[in-house]
Structures are given as C-alpha cells and as structure tokens.
Motif scaffolding. Structure first.
Motif, PDB file in Angstrom:
ATOM      1  N   MET A 157      11.360  -1.521  36.684  1.00  0.00           N
ATOM      2  CA  MET A 157      10.361  -1.645  35.621  1.00  0.00           C
ATOM      3  C   MET A 157      10.920  -1.153  34.300  1.00  0.00           C
ATOM      4  N   THR A 158      11.673  -0.043  34.288  1.00  0.00           N
ATOM      5  CA  THR A 158      12.120   0.581  33.060  1.00  0.00           C
ATOM      6  C   THR A 158      13.149  -0.288  32.349  1.00  0.00           C
ATOM      7  N   LEU A 159      12.997  -0.422  31.033  1.00  0.00           N
ATOM      8  CA  LEU A 159      13.981  -1.120  30.231  1.00  0.00           C
ATOM      9  C   LEU A 159      15.136  -0.179  29.924  1.00  0.00           C
ATOM     10  N   ALA A 160      16.329  -0.732  29.881  1.00  0.00           N
ATOM     11  CA  ALA A 160      17.511   0.077  29.589  1.00  0.00           C
ATOM     12  C   ALA A 160      17.699   0.181  28.076  1.00  0.00           C
ATOM     13  N   VAL A 161      16.661   0.647  27.395  1.00  0.00           N
ATOM     14  CA  VAL A 161      16.724   0.820  25.948  1.00  0.00           C
ATOM     15  C   VAL A 161      16.106   2.165  25.597  1.00  0.00           C
ATOM     16  N   HIS A 162      16.451   2.643  24.413  1.00  0.00           N
ATOM     17  CA  HIS A 162      15.852   3.872  23.889  1.00  0.00           C
ATOM     18  C   HIS A 162      15.213   3.555  22.551  1.00  0.00           C
ATOM     19  N   VAL A 163      13.959   3.948  22.392  1.00  0.00           N
ATOM     20  CA  VAL A 163      13.242   3.698  21.148  1.00  0.00           C
ATOM     21  C   VAL A 163      13.335   4.942  20.269  1.00  0.00           C
ATOM     22  N   PRO A 164      14.063   4.889  19.157  1.00  0.00           N
ATOM     23  CA  PRO A 164      14.171   6.063  18.284  1.00  0.00           C
ATOM     24  C   PRO A 164      12.813   6.484  17.732  1.00  0.00           C
ATOM     25  N   GLU A 165      12.657   7.769  17.528  1.00  0.00           N
ATOM     26  CA  GLU A 165      11.376   8.295  17.041  1.00  0.00           C
ATOM     27  C   GLU A 165      10.970   7.676  15.714  1.00  0.00           C
ATOM     28  N   GLU A 166      11.947   7.339  14.876  1.00  0.00           N
ATOM     29  CA  GLU A 166      11.611   6.805  13.554  1.00  0.00           C
ATOM     30  C   GLU A 166      11.026   5.406  13.618  1.00  0.00           C
ATOM     31  N   LEU A 167      11.064   4.775  14.798  1.00  0.00           N
ATOM     32  CA  LEU A 167      10.450   3.452  14.943  1.00  0.00           C
ATOM     33  C   LEU A 167       9.000   3.530  15.404  1.00  0.00           C
ATOM     34  N   SER A 168       8.440   4.717  15.488  1.00  0.00           N
ATOM     35  CA  SER A 168       7.016   4.866  15.771  1.00  0.00           C
ATOM     36  C   SER A 168       6.218   4.617  14.495  1.00  0.00           C
ATOM     37  N   ALA A 169       5.220   3.754  14.576  1.00  0.00           N
ATOM     38  CA  ALA A 169       4.351   3.510  13.416  1.00  0.00           C
ATOM     39  C   ALA A 169       3.433   4.713  13.247  1.00  0.00           C
ATOM     40  N   ARG A 170       3.580   5.418  12.164  1.00  0.00           N
ATOM     41  CA  ARG A 170       2.867   6.688  11.995  1.00  0.00           C
ATOM     42  C   ARG A 170       1.521   6.529  11.303  1.00  0.00           C
ATOM     43  N   VAL A 171       1.360   5.453  10.536  1.00  0.00           N
ATOM     44  CA  VAL A 171       0.090   5.179   9.855  1.00  0.00           C
ATOM     45  C   VAL A 171      -0.201   3.690   9.969  1.00  0.00           C
ATOM     46  N   PRO A 172      -1.462   3.284   9.780  1.00  0.00           N
ATOM     47  CA  PRO A 172      -1.797   1.854   9.811  1.00  0.00           C
ATOM     48  C   PRO A 172      -1.095   1.088   8.694  1.00  0.00           C
ATOM     49  N   ALA A 173      -0.923  -0.204   8.915  1.00  0.00           N
ATOM     50  CA  ALA A 173      -0.190  -1.046   7.963  1.00  0.00           C
ATOM     51  C   ALA A 173      -0.790  -0.988   6.573  1.00  0.00           C
ATOM     52  N   GLU A 174      -2.119  -0.970   6.481  1.00  0.00           N
ATOM     53  CA  GLU A 174      -2.776  -1.021   5.172  1.00  0.00           C
ATOM     54  C   GLU A 174      -2.593   0.255   4.365  1.00  0.00           C
ATOM     55  N   GLN A 175      -2.068   1.307   4.996  1.00  0.00           N
ATOM     56  CA  GLN A 175      -1.827   2.560   4.294  1.00  0.00           C
ATOM     57  C   GLN A 175      -0.362   2.736   3.890  1.00  0.00           C
ATOM     58  N   ARG A 176       0.451   1.714   4.092  1.00  0.00           N
ATOM     59  CA  ARG A 176       1.876   1.839   3.798  1.00  0.00           C
ATOM     60  C   ARG A 176       2.240   1.392   2.390  1.00  0.00           C
ATOM     61  N   GLY A 177       1.287   0.858   1.667  1.00  0.00           N
ATOM     62  CA  GLY A 177       1.576   0.435   0.309  1.00  0.00           C
ATOM     63  C   GLY A 177       0.373  -0.225  -0.328  1.00  0.00           C
ATOM     64  N   PRO A 178       0.340  -0.306  -1.643  1.00  0.00           N
ATOM     65  CA  PRO A 178      -0.806  -0.916  -2.332  1.00  0.00           C
ATOM     66  C   PRO A 178      -0.910  -2.404  -2.028  1.00  0.00           C
ATOM     67  N   GLY A 179      -2.155  -2.865  -1.902  1.00  0.00           N
ATOM     68  CA  GLY A 179      -2.412  -4.281  -1.703  1.00  0.00           C
ATOM     69  C   GLY A 179      -2.178  -4.795  -0.303  1.00  0.00           C
ATOM     70  N   LEU A 180      -1.867  -3.900   0.645  1.00  0.00           N
ATOM     71  CA  LEU A 180      -1.601  -4.335   2.005  1.00  0.00           C
ATOM     72  C   LEU A 180      -2.885  -4.353   2.829  1.00  0.00           C
ATOM     73  N   ASP A 181      -2.912  -5.230   3.829  1.00  0.00           N
ATOM     74  CA  ASP A 181      -4.037  -5.304   4.745  1.00  0.00           C
ATOM     75  C   ASP A 181      -3.502  -5.092   6.161  1.00  0.00           C
ATOM     76  N   ARG A 182      -4.395  -5.153   7.134  1.00  0.00           N
ATOM     77  CA  ARG A 182      -4.004  -4.942   8.527  1.00  0.00           C
ATOM     78  C   ARG A 182      -2.933  -5.926   8.998  1.00  0.00           C
ATOM     79  N   ASP A 183      -2.943  -7.116   8.418  1.00  0.00           N
ATOM     80  CA  ASP A 183      -2.021  -8.146   8.880  1.00  0.00           C
ATOM     81  C   ASP A 183      -0.611  -7.997   8.299  1.00  0.00           C
ATOM     82  N   ALA A 184      -0.352  -6.915   7.587  1.00  0.00           N
ATOM     83  CA  ALA A 184       0.965  -6.687   6.983  1.00  0.00           C
ATOM     84  C   ALA A 184       1.912  -6.053   8.001  1.00  0.00           C
ATOM     85  N   VAL A 185       2.046  -6.707   9.148  1.00  0.00           N
ATOM     86  CA  VAL A 185       2.979  -6.264  10.175  1.00  0.00           C
ATOM     87  C   VAL A 185       3.896  -7.426  10.518  1.00  0.00           C
TER      88      VAL A 185
END
Length: 371
Positions: free
Chosen positions: A1-29
C-alpha cells in the motif's frame, strides 16, 4: 500500500487557496490529470475543458461539523474529536491532548491505566462545555482503541458543538479557520445535526461560478451523502463504518450515464465509497441508505466509478488503495512522482488530482431489469 516517496513538510498546504494572495478564490489550486500513466498539469479552473458533455460528477453533500471541543478528565485537559453519531444516540469520539500550538496529538500510551477498576477507559467521564458530560463505554472496533463509543448526558451534542466547537485541524495548517472555510459548495444541512467530522475536501476548490460553467457545458451532477468520521492521521487505519445515502434520483442518473457514453467521475473518496456501497454486483446502482463498512481495494475493484477527483494523500494512507482500484498501481505511482516533481501541495487546502480512464468510453447498456 505504501508509496515509495517522501512528502517534504514544505509541500503541506498551510492555508486555504483564497488566503494566499489578493484576488484569489477557492479554485486557485493546481490540477494534476492522469490518463493511465500519462500525466498533465493544469489549473483547477480548466476542469470544464477537461470533462465533456454527458460526464457525471458524483458529489458529497455532507456538511462539515465544528467537531473539536475542549474538555477535561479530572484536572487533565483534553480535546474531544466527535466522529460519528450512532443509531442509539451514542457518539464515536477520539480523545487527544493539546500540543501547545493550537493543534493536538494522540494521548500518551497507557493514559487510561489506574482509571476506574484499573480496566482501561470504560467508564471514564469527560467534562465538556455547556454542562455536557461524556462517558466512554466501549471501543468502536476491536482492532484499535483510538475511537470509543461514548454517551453524552446533559445538553445535546449538536447544540454544544455549534456553540463551543471548532473545525478539526492538524499541525500542518497554520492557524484556526472559521467553519465556513471547511464547507464545500455542495454542503447541505443534514437532519439531526449530522455531518462530517472532517471536510470532504476534494470538492473544496469548486465555486458556484465553476459549477455553472460545468453545467453550461453539459456536465451533470449527482448528489450523494457520506458523513465522514475522524481520519487516522498518525496510524493511517482503514476507514470505519460511516453513514451514507444514495437517493433514487441520483441512482437513476448514474445508471443512465453508464448506459450512455458519459463517464461517472466521483468527487472524493467519500463519493466513491457511497456509490460503490449502493451498487449491485453487476454495477447497477440502487437507492440505498444506512451504514457502509466497504473498503475499496484493488482486489475488490470498482463497479461504477470510472474516474476520480481527489486530493493528494500521504504515502501511507489507506485511501491509496482506492486510487489504485480506480487507476492501477503504476498510474498512481507515476502521478505521485510527478506531483512531487511539480511541487504540488498536499492535504485539505492543497492541490487536486483528476484520474480519468485512458480508454474509450464503455458501451455497456442497462437491460430492462436496471430498474
């Protein structure tokens, strides 16, 4: 089941897309698209051009609950995560301890020793806001004591959660967010205060504008409901039984699309579990509701779903079995290698992955006994 990959901590989305910059909405992913082992990179707003008229998106209408609430066992502070309400009025709950950063961690092993009769947590009482008292009764499953059935005394749990609860969040997120951030555009009020302990997050990037564009292009929607329980963030256990409903209108629509040239694409692993739980062995979907303990694996396969829109899951997550049931191991492994190479973001506020069949649409038609 386990994938042979490691996900770096910096690839965790820490805030919603709409909070990452002005004029962004939820679909900005970003949107990673897999067709077999072929992978392409898109923005989520391109979804209407990646689907076609006659395709069907199966969406989960379960609302997200403010399922985390502070409590005490004697003088010890705990956080209670309310997972699922049983038919007998009890709640499946997970007890965790604050980690000092606004999030929680599992209780230390052996936390129940020396409790009532020395026999473990059965009988342990948790004091909650609003005069609610929670008494642990028995484990939800013999395979783990992470979740317990508990009975609440005093005021009702749904009202207590509305007044004192907050959305469940984990350490990879930056801060607490209002409950509205955790509601998808498809969420509908549920009877008796029911809902999901954690957001059916694959649907989070949808906006009303994007739904309207999909409809205008001939893409259809079939609502189903599956109330998700608390995920096993540390142990990555298989999913527990969850309450689901597939209404008759949605069942008919799914069967009609399968009988034609459209593709049935589930929005999230919760939608897959609901639809596959309502399918007969021959792939005909019936209107059903109740509890499902179905775990979709490559061995079991899928009978209805041909495509899947989902988030990016941890390499140890049991959800990957479902992805492999839909797309195959080689395709999933290839997609995750590309997601890492492309610096996609993980978790509920992150980017999404669209799995589409790489073959021509099926030509199976329902016989007269479909309904």
């Amino acid at each position: 089941m386990t994938l042979a990959v490691h996900v770096p901590e910096e690839l965790s989305a820490r805030v919603p897309a709409e909070q990452r910059g002005p004029g962004l909405d939820r679909d900005a992913v970003r949107l990673l698209v897999s067709r077999g082992t072929e992978v392409s990179h898109h923005s989520f707003t391109e979804l209407p051009r990646l689907l076609r008229a006659g395709d069907l998106l199966v969406v989960n209408t379960s609302p997200t609950l403010a399922a985390a609430v502070d409590g005490r066992i004697g003088h010890t502070r705990v956080v209670v995560h309310f997972s699922t309400r049983g038919d007998d009025g009890r709640w499946a709950v997970e007890l965790r301890e604050p980690d000092g950063r606004g999030t929680t961690r599992p209780l230390e092993p052996g936390w129940t020793r020396s409790r009532k009769d020395g026999g473990g947590p059965a009988g342990t009482e948790v004091g909650l806001p609003g005069g609610v008292r929670l008494v642990l009764e028995e484990p939800l499953s013999a395979r783990s004591e992470r979740l317990w059935w508990a009975r609440a005394a005093g005021a009702g749990v749904p009202g207590m959660l509305r007044e004192h609860g907050r959305p469940i969040r984990y350490s990879y997120t930056e801060r607490d967010q209002p409950l509205s951030v955790y509601q998808t555009v498809f969420a509908l009020p549920a009877a008796g205060g029911a809902g999901s302990a954690e957001m059916p997050s694959a649907a989070r990037p949808f906006t009303a504008r994007l739904v309207a564009e999909l409809v205008s292009r001939g893409v259809q929607f079939a609502p189903v409901t599956l109330h998700t329980g608390v995920a096993s963030v540390e142990a990555h256990e298989p999913p527990y039984p969850e309450r689901f409903s597939v209404p008759e209108a949605s069942a008919r629509l799914i069967n009609a699309v399968r009988a034609g040239d459209g593709r049935v694409v589930a929005v999230g692993t919760t939608a897959v579990r609901a639809v596959e739980s309502a399918a007969d062995a021959d792939g005909v979907v019936r209107a059903r509701e109740g509890w499902t303990d179905l775990v979709v694996t490559p061995e079991r396969g899928v009978r209805v779903v041909e495509g899947l829109l989902t988030g990016l899951h941890e390499p140890e997550a049991s959800h990957l079995l479902m992805l492999r049931a839909v797309a195959g191991r080689e395709a999933v492994d290839r997609a995750y290698e590309e997601a890492l190479r492309g610096r996609y973001l993980w978790h509920e506020f992150g980017d999404v992955h669209l799995i589409l069949p790489d073959q021509a649409p099926h030509t199976q038609h329902c016989a007269s006994n479909c309904w």
